[in-house]
Design a protein around this motif. Structure first.
Motif, PDB file in Angstrom:
ATOM      1  N   ILE A   1      28.386  -3.715 -49.636  1.00 50.69           N
ATOM      2  CA  ILE A   1      28.311  -2.726 -48.551  1.00 50.69           C
ATOM      3  C   ILE A   1      28.932  -1.405 -48.985  1.00 50.69           C
ATOM      4  O   ILE A   1      28.374  -0.330 -48.752  1.00 50.69           O
ATOM      5  CB  ILE A   1      29.009  -3.260 -47.282  1.00 50.69           C
ATOM      6  CG1 ILE A   1      28.280  -4.478 -46.729  1.00 50.69           C
ATOM      7  CG2 ILE A   1      29.124  -2.174 -46.219  1.00 50.69           C
ATOM      8  CD1 ILE A   1      26.903  -4.193 -46.215  1.00 50.69           C
TER       9      ILE A   1
ATOM     10  N   THR B 178      26.613   0.467 -51.421  1.00 49.19           N
ATOM     11  CA  THR B 178      25.440   1.109 -50.843  1.00 49.19           C
ATOM     12  C   THR B 178      25.808   2.287 -49.966  1.00 49.19           C
ATOM     13  O   THR B 178      24.955   3.111 -49.646  1.00 49.19           O
ATOM     14  CB  THR B 178      24.597   0.127 -50.007  1.00 49.19           C
ATOM     15  OG1 THR B 178      25.419  -0.446 -48.993  1.00 49.19           O
ATOM     16  CG2 THR B 178      23.993  -0.954 -50.873  1.00 49.19           C
ATOM     17  N   SER B 179      27.069   2.413 -49.578  1.00 49.88           N
ATOM     18  CA  SER B 179      27.461   3.524 -48.717  1.00 49.88           C
ATOM     19  C   SER B 179      27.902   4.744 -49.509  1.00 49.88           C
ATOM     20  O   SER B 179      28.262   5.758 -48.922  1.00 49.88           O
ATOM     21  CB  SER B 179      28.580   3.090 -47.773  1.00 49.88           C
ATOM     22  OG  SER B 179      29.748   2.815 -48.502  1.00 49.88           O
ATOM     23  N   ARG B 180      27.886   4.685 -50.815  1.00 55.48           N
ATOM     24  CA  ARG B 180      28.270   5.833 -51.639  1.00 55.48           C
ATOM     25  C   ARG B 180      27.221   6.930 -51.501  1.00 55.48           C
ATOM     26  O   ARG B 180      26.030   6.677 -51.511  1.00 55.48           O
ATOM     27  CB  ARG B 180      28.373   5.440 -53.106  1.00 55.48           C
ATOM     28  CG  ARG B 180      29.434   4.414 -53.378  1.00 55.48           C
ATOM     29  CD  ARG B 180      30.783   5.027 -53.307  1.00 55.48           C
ATOM     30  NE  ARG B 180      31.785   3.997 -53.594  1.00 55.48           N
ATOM     31  CZ  ARG B 180      33.053   4.181 -53.393  1.00 55.48           C
ATOM     32  NH1 ARG B 180      33.485   5.299 -52.921  1.00 55.48           N
ATOM     33  NH2 ARG B 180      33.896   3.233 -53.653  1.00 55.48           N
ATOM     34  N   LYS B 181      27.680   8.156 -51.405  1.00 55.31           N
ATOM     35  CA  LYS B 181      26.789   9.310 -51.300  1.00 55.31           C
ATOM     36  C   LYS B 181      26.674   9.994 -52.656  1.00 55.31           C
ATOM     37  O   LYS B 181      27.636  10.076 -53.405  1.00 55.31           O
ATOM     38  CB  LYS B 181      27.304  10.313 -50.266  1.00 55.31           C
ATOM     39  CG  LYS B 181      27.458   9.730 -48.893  1.00 55.31           C
ATOM     40  CD  LYS B 181      26.101   9.427 -48.305  1.00 55.31           C
ATOM     41  CE  LYS B 181      26.285   8.914 -46.891  1.00 55.31           C
ATOM     42  NZ  LYS B 181      25.153   8.233 -46.381  1.00 55.31           N
TER      43      LYS B 181
ATOM     44  N   SER C 226      26.680   7.283 -58.345  1.00 54.35           N
ATOM     45  CA  SER C 226      25.988   6.716 -57.198  1.00 54.35           C
ATOM     46  C   SER C 226      24.977   5.667 -57.644  1.00 54.35           C
ATOM     47  O   SER C 226      24.840   4.633 -57.004  1.00 54.35           O
ATOM     48  CB  SER C 226      25.296   7.823 -56.402  1.00 54.35           C
ATOM     49  OG  SER C 226      24.590   7.278 -55.320  1.00 54.35           O
TER      50      SER C 226
ATOM     51  N   ARG D 162      25.149   1.799 -56.644  1.00 57.67           N
ATOM     52  CA  ARG D 162      24.018   1.151 -55.975  1.00 57.67           C
ATOM     53  C   ARG D 162      23.541  -0.066 -56.779  1.00 57.67           C
ATOM     54  O   ARG D 162      23.224  -1.107 -56.207  1.00 57.67           O
ATOM     55  CB  ARG D 162      22.880   2.139 -55.771  1.00 57.67           C
ATOM     56  CG  ARG D 162      21.805   1.611 -54.863  1.00 57.67           C
ATOM     57  CD  ARG D 162      20.895   2.699 -54.355  1.00 57.67           C
ATOM     58  NE  ARG D 162      21.591   3.724 -53.598  1.00 57.67           N
ATOM     59  CZ  ARG D 162      21.815   3.656 -52.289  1.00 57.67           C
ATOM     60  NH1 ARG D 162      21.415   2.620 -51.610  1.00 57.67           N
ATOM     61  NH2 ARG D 162      22.445   4.637 -51.673  1.00 57.67           N
TER      62      ARG D 162
END
Length: 83
Positions: free
Chosen positions: A30, A33-36, A56, A60
């Motif tokens: 989680i 996947t929340s990395r920008k 990123s 991912r």
């Protein structure tokens, strides 16, 4: 009725360890996947090449690997129950 307490304790210990481990791996997925890829503040600060997008992409990919591990553990558990 005779209960094998040692075997019951082993099952409890392994179940607890796998459950805590899978929660940790899923949490890493989680977070990955929340990395920008870009800063959210809208500034025009220069981002060094390869740091934001590469990090990123790596996060991912690691997140997808974590989800694959979780799916494999679930599939193995279903296999153990059905077989």
């Amino acid at each position: 009725m005779n209960i094998d307490w040692a075997a019951l304790g082993q099952v409890f210990g392994v179940s607890l360890a796998v459950t805590v481990g899978m929660v940790g791996v899923f949490t890493l997925g989680i977070v990955g996947t929340s990395r920008k890829a870009a800063p959210e503040q809208g500034g025009t600060a220069a981002v060094p090449s390869g740091t934001a997008s590469g990090g990123s992409a790596l996060a991912r990919t690691g997140a997808y690997a974590c989800f694959a591990v979780c799916a494999a553990v679930v599939a193995y558990g279903i296999y153990l129950i059905v077989a």
